[in-house]
Design a protein around this motif. Structure first.
Motif, PDB file in Angstrom:
ATOM      1  N   HIS A 155      -8.845  -3.858  31.622  1.00 21.97           N
ATOM      2  CA  HIS A 155      -7.897  -4.909  31.986  1.00 21.97           C
ATOM      3  C   HIS A 155      -7.397  -4.745  33.411  1.00 21.97           C
ATOM      4  O   HIS A 155      -7.601  -3.704  34.041  1.00 21.97           O
ATOM      5  N   HIS A 210      -2.521  -2.659  38.589  1.00 21.16           N
ATOM      6  CA  HIS A 210      -3.518  -1.661  38.218  1.00 21.16           C
ATOM      7  C   HIS A 210      -4.746  -2.263  37.561  1.00 21.16           C
ATOM      8  O   HIS A 210      -4.725  -3.384  37.083  1.00 21.16           O
ATOM      9  N   SER A 212      -7.720  -0.954  34.646  1.00 19.15           N
ATOM     10  CA  SER A 212      -7.766   0.020  33.566  1.00 19.15           C
ATOM     11  C   SER A 212      -9.187   0.161  33.043  1.00 19.15           C
ATOM     12  O   SER A 212      -9.907  -0.831  32.869  1.00 19.15           O
ATOM     13  N   HIS A 243       0.964   3.882  25.032  1.00 17.80           N
ATOM     14  CA  HIS A 243       1.662   2.601  25.059  1.00 17.80           C
ATOM     15  C   HIS A 243       1.995   2.170  23.643  1.00 17.80           C
ATOM     16  O   HIS A 243       1.267   2.500  22.691  1.00 17.80           O
ATOM     17  N   TYR A 252      -2.109   7.017  34.448  1.00 11.51           N
ATOM     18  CA  TYR A 252      -2.266   6.206  35.656  1.00 11.51           C
ATOM     19  C   TYR A 252      -2.333   7.095  36.897  1.00 11.51           C
ATOM     20  O   TYR A 252      -1.546   8.025  37.039  1.00 11.51           O
ATOM     21  N   GLU A 262      -6.107   3.248  35.748  1.00 10.92           N
ATOM     22  CA  GLU A 262      -5.710   3.839  34.467  1.00 10.92           C
ATOM     23  C   GLU A 262      -6.950   4.250  33.679  1.00 10.92           C
ATOM     24  O   GLU A 262      -7.892   3.480  33.583  1.00 10.92           O
TER      25      GLU A 262
HETATM   26 FE   LIG Z   1      -2.733  -0.752  31.616  1.00 12.55          FE
END
Ligand SMILES: [Fe+2]
Length: 315
Positions: A155, A210, A212, A243, A252, A262
């Protein structure tokens, strides 16, 4: 029939050479430039997703382009019609349709592309109370010696000067679905079975928060990040943690241009939309379930002011 994955991203940075070195150490494989939009940039592949990252020179760091895979030309027609209905840019390309999101300043392409196929990767054996999954053996996680290699791009998270408008482009325009919402932050949007592929936050300037990258399991999250920090401890941003929204383990790191990258594993997947109930998450649950508290520099990257100055300076 549908959108099915993020295919590739193009990140612009002022320091391509240095940043290319970082992503090689991160575990991506550099390939040779091919034709098309990525020409002239540096190309990087994941283990399962093929070429998924292009680095190009830009005055300030930013996400230049985001590409989304769709199954067939009918999807492209549907997306083009929806974008036109929202008065957004619609440019047909040979294999898809391109639009532009003013809020994030990202060019978004939906293109016909093959689905990703990933080999069944069994969970490592974990001993739990009363259940010895690996009697008389050490954990595979401590025996591995090969460098961590991300399996695919998962993502991207973007800052937008018009969060609502950007989110509308992805949902109503492109057909992303909303998995969960954190009020005051954003909605987690998916174009695949992954819990989220894109998240857009309100920000004073358009920027890339970011990217990922999926790794096999929590040991790979930890081993990958540890190897990166052995080379340069200043790369650390936030981790190890889990998360709450999306459930993924995370760590990260910061690339030399200031973008966060990430490592993640064990993300929630939504295979049947009817069996998933989107929820609204308040407070810190929106950020994490366990781990160290997020540093202020994660919530608001330290170069935001410089990015704003760069914007006004024409960068
Ligand atoms: Fe993320």
């Amino acid at each position: 029939m549908a959108l099915h994955r993020l295919t590739r991203i193009t990140i612009g940075v002022p320091n391509v050479e240095e940043t290319a070195g970082y992503y090689t150490e991160f575990g991506l494989t550099e390939g040779t430039a091919e034709g098309g939009e990525g020409a002239g940039g540096r190309q990087f592949s994941t283990g399962d997703g093929g070429e998924q990252l292009t680095l190009v020179p830009t005055p300030r760091r930013r996400l230049v382009e985001l590409r989304v895979g769709a199954d067939d030309p009918d999807d492209i027609e549907r997306v083009a019609a929806s974008l036109a209905g929202l008065d957004l840019a619609v440019e047909k390309t040979a294999t898809g349709v391109r639009t532009y999101d003013p809020g994030t300043e990202v060019s978004v392409v939906v293109e016909v592309a093959g689905r990703i196929s990933q080999e069944d990767t069994p969970s490592p054996p974990y001993n739990t109370p009363g259940h010895l999954a690996r009697p008389n053996t050490r954990a595979p996680g401590v025996l591995r010696e090969t460098p961590v290699q991300p399996r695919k791009l998962g993502h991207v998270v973007l800052g937008s000067t018009d969060q609502e408008g950007s989110q509308r482009l992805f949902t109503e325009g492109l057909g992303f679905k909303i998995s969960d919402t954190v009020p005051g932050l954003a909605a987690f949007m998916r174009c695949s079975t992954d819990h989220h592929n894109v998240l857009v936050q309100q920000a004073p300037v358009a920027f890339l928060h970011h990217t990922s990258w999926q790794v096999n399991d929590i040991d790979e999250v930890g081993r990958g990040a540890t190897a990166m920090l052995e080379k340069d401890p200043a790369r650390h941003v936030w981790g190890l943690g889990r998360h709450h929204v999306g459930s993924n383990f995370f760590w990260y790191l910061r690339d030399p241009a200031g973008n966060f990258s990430e490592y993640y594993s064990d993300l929630d997947c939504i295979v049947d939309d009817a069996l998933w109930t989107p929820r609204t998450w308040e407070g810190m649950r929106g950020l994490y379930n366990w781990g160290p508290p997020p540093p202020a520099s994660f919530l608001a990257p330290e170069d935001l002011a410089a990015l704003m100055t760069g914007t006004h300076g024409g960068g």
